[in-house]
Design a protein around this motif. Sequence first.
Motif, short mmCIF file in Angstrom:
data_model
loop_
_atom_site.label_atom_id
_atom_site.label_comp_id
_atom_site.label_asym_id
_atom_site.label_seq_id
_atom_site.Cartn_x
_atom_site.Cartn_y
_atom_site.Cartn_z
N SER A 221 13.12 42.79 -21.90
CA SER A 221 13.90 42.60 -20.68
C SER A 221 12.89 42.31 -19.59
O SER A 221 11.70 42.64 -19.74
N ASP A 222 13.33 41.69 -18.52
CA ASP A 222 12.40 41.27 -17.45
C ASP A 222 13.17 41.23 -16.14
O ASP A 222 14.03 40.37 -15.95
N ILE A 223 12.87 42.17 -15.27
CA ILE A 223 13.65 42.33 -14.03
C ILE A 223 12.68 42.49 -12.86
O ILE A 223 11.65 43.16 -13.00
N GLY A 286 11.44 30.31 -13.36
CA GLY A 286 11.77 31.29 -14.40
C GLY A 286 11.28 30.85 -15.76
O GLY A 286 10.51 29.90 -15.89
N HIS A 287 11.75 31.55 -16.79
CA HIS A 287 11.26 31.31 -18.14
C HIS A 287 12.21 31.93 -19.15
O HIS A 287 12.94 32.88 -18.82
N GLY A 288 12.15 31.42 -20.36
CA GLY A 288 12.86 32.07 -21.44
C GLY A 288 12.13 33.34 -21.85
O GLY A 288 10.96 33.53 -21.52
N ILE A 314 17.33 32.98 -19.96
CA ILE A 314 16.22 32.68 -19.05
C ILE A 314 16.19 33.66 -17.88
O ILE A 314 17.18 34.33 -17.60
N THR A 315 15.06 33.71 -17.21
CA THR A 315 15.00 34.46 -15.96
C THR A 315 15.12 33.48 -14.81
O THR A 315 14.78 32.31 -14.93
N ILE A 316 15.64 33.99 -13.69
CA ILE A 316 15.66 33.23 -12.43
C ILE A 316 14.95 34.13 -11.43
O ILE A 316 15.45 35.22 -11.12
N GLU A 317 13.76 33.72 -10.98
CA GLU A 317 12.95 34.62 -10.17
C GLU A 317 12.20 33.91 -9.03
O GLU A 317 10.97 33.84 -9.05
N PRO A 318 12.93 33.43 -8.04
CA PRO A 318 12.24 32.83 -6.89
C PRO A 318 11.52 33.91 -6.09
O PRO A 318 11.85 35.10 -6.19
N ILE A 330 12.97 38.26 -6.47
CA ILE A 330 14.18 38.83 -7.05
C ILE A 330 14.43 38.09 -8.36
O ILE A 330 14.57 36.88 -8.38
N GLU A 331 14.45 38.86 -9.44
CA GLU A 331 14.54 38.25 -10.78
C GLU A 331 15.71 38.80 -11.57
O GLU A 331 15.84 40.01 -11.74
N ASP A 332 16.53 37.88 -12.05
CA ASP A 332 17.64 38.26 -12.93
C ASP A 332 17.49 37.57 -14.27
O ASP A 332 16.83 36.54 -14.39
MN LIG Z 1 9.65 37.12 -15.41
#
Ligand SMILES: [Mn+2]
Length: 354
Positions: A221-223, A286-288, A314-318, A330-332
């Motif tokens: 997981s990646d938050i 982001g990334h898978g 994927i993550t979305i982390e601007p 902020i990463e989801d």
């Molecule tokens: Mn990440």
Amino acid sequence: MSLQGIMKEKNLDGVLVTNMLNVRYLTNFSGTTGIALVINDDVKYFITDFRYVTQGEKEVVPMGFKVVREDRNPLGKVSELLKENGVKRLGIENDSVTLSQFSNFQNSFENVEFINLDNTFLNLRMVKKTYEIETIKDSIKIAEEALNDTLSSIKVGTTEREVCAKLEYEMKRRGGDKPSFDIIVASNDRSALPHGVASDKVIEEGFLTIDYGCFYKGYASDITRTFYVGKNPSEKHIEIYNIVKEANELAIKAVKPGITTRELDKIARDYIASKGYGDKFGHGLGHGFGLQIHELPFVSYRAEEVILKEDMVITIEPGIYIEGFGGVRIEDDVLVTKGGHKVLTSYPKEFKKL
Ligand SMILES: [Mn+2]
């Protein structure tokens, strides 16, 4: 495409898998020693030593693999199986086989042509299977609950390392095997470092960025959440926070099958640039992730463009990072679904003071 499809396309008689992440992906084996040899859909071997026979039977047999015990010379056993199955063209993981492993392959296998698999496994792993998605959800749940139980212990005077230790403890207590990477706890001016791994620094008033996650049953997981520690955020703190949050939400809204990774990156990047902070967002969007914390596809203007497909995660982390002031990310974690997307993370992202 399936592994069988790729084998057909490359005209392979067999695929030899020694990278343990790919072994796990194919066989469900969670141990540390084993080789997978795939001949076709019906003939699949898992070669391991006596330590892992019992575990192997339990994990790999349901995936259609036959456990072959070999305590002394696993490559010799592979060689026998290659001969037995008439393998001439053997696919190998040229991205992860070392030079010495390769020379062992050459010395052990007779009359075999080695064919590079290149990105085959990374491409296969990009689109998740149902059980992988379910495991990722569990991994996220553990991580989010752990953060919830960590927040109350964070205040001015706590060290970054204490926060990191508490978070790791709370994840492990809930079944997480280990953090999915070195936990980032970056306070005040250190939050301007996109990869500020927890240090001895005492937390002062200002932003606090926590980027973390765990491995659970092999899956990451990646938050990331950014908080404000203290009572008196400046207007600039609130402004930057809300720009990043809006960029995160705009990009997430656009996730659907058919959009490309670069188009997605551009949505967040253009928004941040329109607010005057374009040069403060220096990394990809982001990334898978899955068996590794960073997998294909990379959602970035710099990486190879990939068209999103159903069941990619994927993550979305601007982020915005201002040297000497602080930063926000902020990463989801987002699942691409048939009709669009599902956000797998649920941790609130309103501006929060601790
Ligand atoms: Mn990440």
